[in-house]
Design a protein around this motif. Structure first.
Motif, PDB file in Angstrom:
ATOM      1  N   PRO A  35       0.837  -1.204   0.000  1.00 51.88           N
ATOM      2  CA  PRO A  35       0.000   0.000   0.000  1.00 51.88           C
ATOM      3  C   PRO A  35       0.876   1.259   0.000  1.00 51.88           C
ATOM      4  CG  PRO A  35      -0.792  -1.572   1.629  1.00 51.88           C
ATOM      5  CD  PRO A  35       0.558  -2.055   1.174  1.00 51.88           C
ATOM      6  N   VAL A  36       0.590   2.179  -0.918  1.00 53.19           N
ATOM      7  CA  VAL A  36       1.406   3.378  -1.058  1.00 53.19           C
ATOM      8  C   VAL A  36       0.514   4.599  -1.231  1.00 53.19           C
ATOM      9  CG1 VAL A  36       3.418   2.190  -2.006  1.00 53.19           C
ATOM     10  CG2 VAL A  36       1.638   3.017  -3.558  1.00 53.19           C
TER      11      VAL A  36
ATOM     12  N   GLU B  74      -8.816  -4.952   5.520  1.00 58.55           N
ATOM     13  CA  GLU B  74      -7.606  -4.432   6.161  1.00 58.55           C
ATOM     14  C   GLU B  74      -6.793  -3.577   5.191  1.00 58.55           C
ATOM     15  OE1 GLU B  74      -4.707  -3.210   8.556  1.00 58.55           O
ATOM     16  OE2 GLU B  74      -6.617  -4.102   9.161  1.00 58.55           O
ATOM     17  N   VAL B  75      -6.704  -3.996   3.941  1.00 60.73           N
ATOM     18  CA  VAL B  75      -5.975  -3.196   2.951  1.00 60.73           C
ATOM     19  C   VAL B  75      -6.669  -1.862   2.737  1.00 60.73           C
ATOM     20  CG1 VAL B  75      -5.268  -3.062   0.531  1.00 60.73           C
ATOM     21  CG2 VAL B  75      -4.956  -5.186   1.794  1.00 60.73           C
ATOM     22  N   LEU B  76      -7.991  -1.884   2.663  1.00 61.67           N
ATOM     23  CA  LEU B  76      -8.734  -0.632   2.484  1.00 61.67           C
ATOM     24  C   LEU B  76      -8.481   0.311   3.656  1.00 61.67           C
ATOM     25  CD1 LEU B  76     -10.775   1.022   0.834  1.00 61.67           C
ATOM     26  CD2 LEU B  76     -12.598  -0.145   2.087  1.00 61.67           C
ATOM     27  N   LEU B  77      -8.457  -0.228   4.865  1.00 65.11           N
ATOM     28  CA  LEU B  77      -8.208   0.600   6.040  1.00 65.11           C
ATOM     29  C   LEU B  77      -6.773   1.137   6.032  1.00 65.11           C
ATOM     30  CD1 LEU B  77     -10.096  -1.433   8.784  1.00 65.11           C
ATOM     31  CD2 LEU B  77     -10.790   0.734   7.729  1.00 65.11           C
TER      32      LEU B  77
END
Length: 238
Positions: free
Chosen positions: A171-172, A212-215
């Protein structure tokens, strides 16, 4: 390693130059790295027909890219006779984002049109446009206030936007074109200065993203928007 060698939570250099247009009531040139957008705010003493007599104002937006804003020349949309679906979607997003933070009743029966012209594109043009649009709108309202003080501020909140995504599994924050074109997930976050969410656009390009990635992307967006809010305040002298 990101192509730009930035850390995952690192924005590109942000610069917002106010009063970039001598004619508009409010304007700025906003730069997110190599993405440059000229934004103007024009005030008209009228409203759309559906608001006549309501005492309420309106904020709307138009968006466009110069033919050589990208690596190869693109045809002017005026020569095609109508804006593309992408252009319409982006200008509606800009208008929605600004109206979410504007007290339209306090604005009175005025329409403010925000024009966002992309001079140079390297990813994140819509988020740079939204962030610059708030500055142009704020400057236009301050100019009106100097002529006739508002009973209450029509723009009590700041609005900023950043892009986030998943690039090579990481994630960036603030994707440039090299990352955006190869991202596994691409997302745009529009946030208000009081910490609330105005809009989220998120697309899984290669595989579904989990919660979790969205958060994690949202947390990165909050980091980026904090930088944008600071640059906005500096640009408008607040």
């Amino acid at each position: 390693m990101r192509p730009s060698a930035r850390a995952p939570d690192e924005m590109r250099a942000i610069e917002i130059v106010p009063h970039a247009n001598v004619h508009a009531e409010g304007s700025c040139l906003v730069r997110f790295g190599a993405t440059h957008v000229l934004v103007t705010a024009s005030v008209e003493q009228r409203v759309p027909p559906f608001l006549k007599g309501s005492g309420s104002g309106w904020v709307t937006a138009e968006y466009g890219m110069l033919p050589r804003a990208t690596h190869t020349r693109s045809e002017r949309e005026a020569s095609r006779g109508r804006p593309s679906g992408r252009t319409q979607e982006i200008q509606r997003l800009i208008g929605r984002a600004l109206r979410a933070a504007t007290d339209l009743a306090a604005l009175g029966e005025r329409q403010i049109t925000i024009d966002c012209d992309v001079l140079q594109a390297d990813g994140g043009t819509r988020t740079a446009a939204i962030s610059g649009a708030w500055v142009a709108l704020r400057l236009a309202l301050d100019r009106l206030h100097a002529q006739s003080p508002w009973p209450r501020d029509p723009l009590p909140l700041q609005v900023a936007a950043v892009s986030c995504g998943v690039f090579e599994g990481q994630p960036v924050l603030d994707l440039d074109y090299a990352e955006d074109s190869a991202a596994e997930t691409d997302a745009n976050f529009v946030l208000s200065s009081d910490g609330r969410i105005i809009e989220v656009q998120a697309t899984a390009e290669k595989k579904p993203l989990d919660e979790e990635v969205l958060l994690r992307l949202l947390r990165l967006a909050r980091i980026g928007c904090a930088e944008v809010f600071a640059a906005q305040r500096q640009a408008v002298g607040r």
